[in-house]
Write a protein that holds these residues in place. Structure first.
Motif, PDB file in Angstrom:
ATOM      1  N   ARG A 139       0.829  -1.211   0.000  1.00  0.00           N
ATOM      2  CA  ARG A 139       0.000   0.000   0.000  1.00  0.00           C
ATOM      3  C   ARG A 139       0.859   1.255   0.000  1.00  0.00           C
ATOM      4  O   ARG A 139       1.816   1.384   0.755  1.00  0.00           O
ATOM      5  CB  ARG A 139      -0.937   0.032   1.206  1.00  0.00           C
ATOM      6  CG  ARG A 139      -1.752   1.343   1.308  1.00  0.00           C
ATOM      7  CD  ARG A 139      -2.863   1.257   2.326  1.00  0.00           C
ATOM      8  NE  ARG A 139      -3.893   0.307   1.885  1.00  0.00           N
ATOM      9  CZ  ARG A 139      -4.989   0.021   2.595  1.00  0.00           C
ATOM     10  NH1 ARG A 139      -5.188   0.593   3.773  1.00  0.00           N
ATOM     11  NH2 ARG A 139      -5.872  -0.850   2.122  1.00  0.00           N
ATOM     12  N   VAL A 140       0.472   2.199  -0.856  1.00  0.00           N
ATOM     13  CA  VAL A 140       1.052   3.538  -0.892  1.00  0.00           C
ATOM     14  C   VAL A 140      -0.099   4.530  -0.861  1.00  0.00           C
ATOM     15  O   VAL A 140      -1.007   4.461  -1.694  1.00  0.00           O
ATOM     16  CB  VAL A 140       1.905   3.771  -2.156  1.00  0.00           C
ATOM     17  CG1 VAL A 140       2.465   5.194  -2.160  1.00  0.00           C
ATOM     18  CG2 VAL A 140       3.038   2.757  -2.242  1.00  0.00           C
ATOM     19  N   PHE A 179      -3.717   5.094   5.546  1.00  0.00           N
ATOM     20  CA  PHE A 179      -2.773   4.002   5.343  1.00  0.00           C
ATOM     21  C   PHE A 179      -3.174   2.754   6.127  1.00  0.00           C
ATOM     22  O   PHE A 179      -3.006   1.624   5.657  1.00  0.00           O
ATOM     23  CB  PHE A 179      -1.365   4.450   5.750  1.00  0.00           C
ATOM     24  CG  PHE A 179      -0.328   3.373   5.626  1.00  0.00           C
ATOM     25  CD1 PHE A 179       0.052   2.894   4.384  1.00  0.00           C
ATOM     26  CD2 PHE A 179       0.258   2.826   6.752  1.00  0.00           C
ATOM     27  CE1 PHE A 179       0.999   1.891   4.263  1.00  0.00           C
ATOM     28  CE2 PHE A 179       1.208   1.825   6.645  1.00  0.00           C
ATOM     29  CZ  PHE A 179       1.584   1.355   5.398  1.00  0.00           C
ATOM     30  N   SER A 437       4.031   4.758   3.243  1.00  0.00           N
ATOM     31  CA  SER A 437       4.110   3.330   2.944  1.00  0.00           C
ATOM     32  C   SER A 437       5.046   2.641   3.928  1.00  0.00           C
ATOM     33  O   SER A 437       5.890   3.284   4.565  1.00  0.00           O
ATOM     34  CB  SER A 437       4.605   3.089   1.517  1.00  0.00           C
ATOM     35  OG  SER A 437       4.493   1.718   1.170  1.00  0.00           O
ATOM     36  N   ASP A 439       6.286  -0.212   2.448  1.00  0.00           N
ATOM     37  CA  ASP A 439       6.915  -0.965   1.366  1.00  0.00           C
ATOM     38  C   ASP A 439       7.858  -0.026   0.619  1.00  0.00           C
ATOM     39  O   ASP A 439       7.407   0.850  -0.126  1.00  0.00           O
ATOM     40  CB  ASP A 439       5.838  -1.505   0.419  1.00  0.00           C
ATOM     41  CG  ASP A 439       6.388  -2.430  -0.656  1.00  0.00           C
ATOM     42  OD1 ASP A 439       7.514  -2.166  -1.136  1.00  0.00           O
ATOM     43  OD2 ASP A 439       5.699  -3.391  -1.028  1.00  0.00           O
ATOM     44  N   ILE A 443       6.640   2.518  -2.601  1.00  0.00           N
ATOM     45  CA  ILE A 443       6.592   3.980  -2.488  1.00  0.00           C
ATOM     46  C   ILE A 443       7.545   4.635  -3.480  1.00  0.00           C
ATOM     47  O   ILE A 443       7.208   5.649  -4.104  1.00  0.00           O
ATOM     48  CB  ILE A 443       6.890   4.451  -1.044  1.00  0.00           C
ATOM     49  CG1 ILE A 443       6.582   5.958  -0.914  1.00  0.00           C
ATOM     50  CG2 ILE A 443       8.310   4.145  -0.620  1.00  0.00           C
ATOM     51  CD1 ILE A 443       6.661   6.487   0.507  1.00  0.00           C
ATOM     52  N   ILE A 516       0.602  -2.801  -6.649  1.00  0.00           N
ATOM     53  CA  ILE A 516       0.621  -1.726  -5.657  1.00  0.00           C
ATOM     54  C   ILE A 516      -0.806  -1.364  -5.257  1.00  0.00           C
ATOM     55  O   ILE A 516      -1.679  -1.166  -6.111  1.00  0.00           O
ATOM     56  CB  ILE A 516       1.359  -0.496  -6.218  1.00  0.00           C
ATOM     57  CG1 ILE A 516       2.851  -0.817  -6.386  1.00  0.00           C
ATOM     58  CG2 ILE A 516       1.177   0.722  -5.315  1.00  0.00           C
ATOM     59  CD1 ILE A 516       3.653   0.284  -7.052  1.00  0.00           C
ATOM     60  N   TYR A 518      -2.812   1.307  -4.258  1.00  0.00           N
ATOM     61  CA  TYR A 518      -2.692   2.763  -4.392  1.00  0.00           C
ATOM     62  C   TYR A 518      -3.948   3.439  -3.857  1.00  0.00           C
ATOM     63  O   TYR A 518      -5.057   3.205  -4.343  1.00  0.00           O
ATOM     64  CB  TYR A 518      -2.479   3.080  -5.868  1.00  0.00           C
ATOM     65  CG  TYR A 518      -2.361   4.525  -6.266  1.00  0.00           C
ATOM     66  CD1 TYR A 518      -1.336   5.334  -5.794  1.00  0.00           C
ATOM     67  CD2 TYR A 518      -3.263   5.072  -7.181  1.00  0.00           C
ATOM     68  CE1 TYR A 518      -1.214   6.650  -6.218  1.00  0.00           C
ATOM     69  CE2 TYR A 518      -3.149   6.379  -7.614  1.00  0.00           C
ATOM     70  CZ  TYR A 518      -2.123   7.165  -7.128  1.00  0.00           C
ATOM     71  OH  TYR A 518      -2.013   8.469  -7.557  1.00  0.00           O
TER      72      TYR A 518
END
Length: 628
Positions: A139-140, A179, A437, A439, A443, A516, A518
């Motif tokens: 997740r970003v 987030f 993020s 990750d 990101i 991703i 997003y």
């Protein structure tokens, strides 16, 4: 009276042409040659202090001759002889010839000092590789609010009047909750800490009293010049004190971390006074000054100013894949958690990027430049990359609790010069963004896509480290030097689909597509806007070619002025092009272009007006200098 004026003009001319004025001409000619030779092949040099002086002298000397030629031309126009009528043409031809030959000579003869030009490339969208990590894998979160900064800056970008702390604080709250899916900031942080501890085998626990946190800022441009670096003030892009402050407010006031257990650091650079004061005090400048973060540890390379502590080397070392060995600072080794704060920036080394991976470069005692050869090698697809060593290392990527991307002011041509983004939804404004993020690969992939889409043109190899981190080669990365090599993915990498709306989660493959995840916030702030695609502000253009950043907008020769309207769901009827409030051209079909081919000199205001949805308009304008 007339005779007196004539005598005064004669004395001025004698001073400028006699032996007393010879140094004026020598200095002017040398300044022009020096500026052309040094700046035309590499426009970034225009930022150097010596070139700022040369530019001022050059413009002054050119202005002198321009006034002289203008007066002479006016006088000659009244003359009746054939010679008098043709002389202005001869003089103009001489000026044109001098300009062209000088520019071409400088561009071609000194071309060897330029880095290889980046080759434009279009990535294939939605082809994810690697495995997402984090509390919500891959997740970003992107948060955008154009009210975070002032569009028209007064003074330097980092000054208080140009940044809205309240908006930044709210953006952080929105991002941290988005987030994690939590309804409060406290619950969001507890989710983040708990995930980290579970992933590291510490059990189902959140933050515990006494645990230390180190925050890695990006202060790459804080070093330079002669003498004491701490008073340095310029417009170079380093860590935003207001973004650091909003993070500290969260950690101290929401999580409950004691200030003395938090370190903000850059082991390779000084923390300048202009940044330190705006973090340390509740508001700066102010009367009276009120301390807000007085017990935080501010650790830098020198420790040479009030409140700054010099970085202390530990006995712990990191081993890069190319054989380079680095020493870790004590503040990093002693910390249980790290927070990495990259900036949305391009990098001038082989037209790369400087994001989360490269921000770790400033985490060592030894000079950053020692890693540059390995970094350059890592810009070739398939080669090992130092960012992967850093993401893998137990004391850096292994300790990173959160990656917080600062996109309030982005750069496009290098790592220091802030620039507004033209792409939707920014519409020639600052990027005003946060990225969240856990990750590191995801990101940096998203931030890379923002830079690539804007047209900053990072080379394809600039994403090599993302490929390497997502799908690492075996028996390459062992930063602990314990014989255990990286063998699993560090995160998910893919490129977005530009045909999908930038606020849509479908721009990436998403968790169902193993890509991703997003998530975006800020679509409610979208407004239509007309933007200049060409020319851009503070760029040098040489016969239609963009030569890069420049202290002001300078156009030499003809140019195609191109514009577009962003953020319109309906129909764009036309775009009008104006020069100094006089309509020059109207284009009713995309691409919207006015070919500015006529000879023109001095300063002009170029204005564009976009007409859309039958009744609505939007406008924009820039000031440019044009020669020929």
């Amino acid at each position: 009276m007339k005779n007196h004026v004539h005598q005064k003009k004669t004395r001025i001319w004698e001073r400028m042409t006699g032996w007393k004025g010879i140094w004026f001409h020598i200095a002017g000619i040398i300044a022009i040659i020096w500026f052309l030779v040094r700046v035309v092949p590499k426009p970034q040099r225009a930022q150097y202090p010596c070139q700022q002086v040369a530019m001022s002298m050059s413009l002054g000397y050119i202005a002198f001759w321009s006034i002289l030629f203008t007066g002479l031309t006016v006088w000659l126009r009244s003359a009746k002889t054939k010679f008098a009528k043709t002389l202005p043409t001869v003089l103009a031809g001489f000026v044109v010839l001098f300009t062209i030959t000088g520019a071409v000579f400088a561009t071609n003869y000194f071309q060897t000092e330029q880095q290889p030009a980046a080759v434009s490339w279009d990535p294939i969208p939605k082809e994810p590789m690697g495995v997402g990590t984090g509390v919500s894998p891959g997740r970003v979160v992107w948060v955008w609010n154009p009210n975070a900064t002032e569009k028209d800056l007064t003074g330097y970008w980092w000054e208080q009047q140009n940044n809205n702390q309240d908006v930044l604080d709210q953006m952080f709250s929105t991002g941290i909750q988005g987030f994690t899916g939590a309804s409060t900031d406290a619950d969001a942080w507890d989710t983040i800490f708990t995930y980290f501890n579970e992933a590291h085998g510490n059990g189902n626990i959140g933050y515990q009293p006494g645990e230390k946190i180190a925050i890695k800022m990006n202060l790459n441009n804080a070093l330079g010049g002669v003498g004491d670096p701490y008073p340095k003030e310029d417009n170079d892009r380093d860590a935003s004190p207001y973004v650091v402050k909003t993070l500290l407010r969260q950690l101290v006031n929401v999580v409950g971390v004691p200030q003395q257990d938090i370190t903000v650091f850059d082991a390779s650079r000084p923390i300048l006074d202009c940044l330190y004061n705006r973090i340390y005090y509740e508001s700066y400048p102010a009367d009276p000054l009120v301390e807000e973060f007085a017990q935080i540890h501010y650790v830098d390379s020198l420790g040479g100013a009030t409140g700054r502590e010099q970085v202390i080397p530990s006995s712990t070392h990191m081993y890069f894949s190319d054989g380079t060995v680095r020493t870790l600072p004590t503040c990093v080794v002693e910390a249980k958690y790290l927070i990495n704060m990259p900036i949305l920036k391009r990098h001038p080394i082989s037209t790369g990027v400087t994001l989360s991976g490269k921000n770790f470069f400033g985490s060592f005692i030894e000079p950053v430049s020692d890693i540059h050869s390995y970094h350059i090698s890592g810009l070739t697809m398939g080669n090992p990359a130092p960012q992967v060593d850093l993401f893998t290392y137990e004391h850096l990527g292994g300790k990173t609790l959160l990656y917080l991307g600062d996109g309030t002011f982005a750069t496009k041509v290098d790592h220091r010069t802030i620039a507004p983004f033209l792409m939707y939804p920014f519409n020639d404004d600052w990027t005003n963004s946060f990225f969240f993020s856990q990750d590191p690969v995801a990101i940096d992939s998203v931030m890379y896509d923002f830079l690539l889409t804007e047209g900053t043109n990072p080379i394809e190899g600039a994403q090599n480290y993302l490929h390497q981190a997502a799908d690492p080669a075996t028996d390459v990365y062992d930063p602990e030097h314990d014989g255990i090599y990286l063998s699993t993915s560090l995160g998910v990498h893919e490129h977005w689909d530009r045909s999908v709306d930038i606020f849509s989660s479908n721009r990436y493959s998403g968790p169902t597509g193993n890509g991703i995840d997003y998530t975006t916030f800020g679509e409610e702030f979208v407004r239509p806007g007309v933007v200049f695609l060409n020319p851009q502000e503070k760029h040098l253009y040489l016969f239609g070619t963009d030569k890069g950043a420049f202290p002001f907008s300078l156009i030499i020769g003809k140019i195609d002025v191109e514009a577009q309207v962003n953020g319109v769901s309906g129909v764009v009827q036309k775009i009008e092009f104006y020069k100094d409030n006089t309509l020059q051209f109207t284009d009713t079909e995309a691409p919207y272009i006015w070919a500015w081919n006529k000879l023109s000199f001095f300063s002009h205001t170029i204005k564009i007006i976009g007409y859309y949805d039958a009744v609505n308009t939007t406008s924009n304008q820039i000031k440019v200098w044009k020669i020929l």
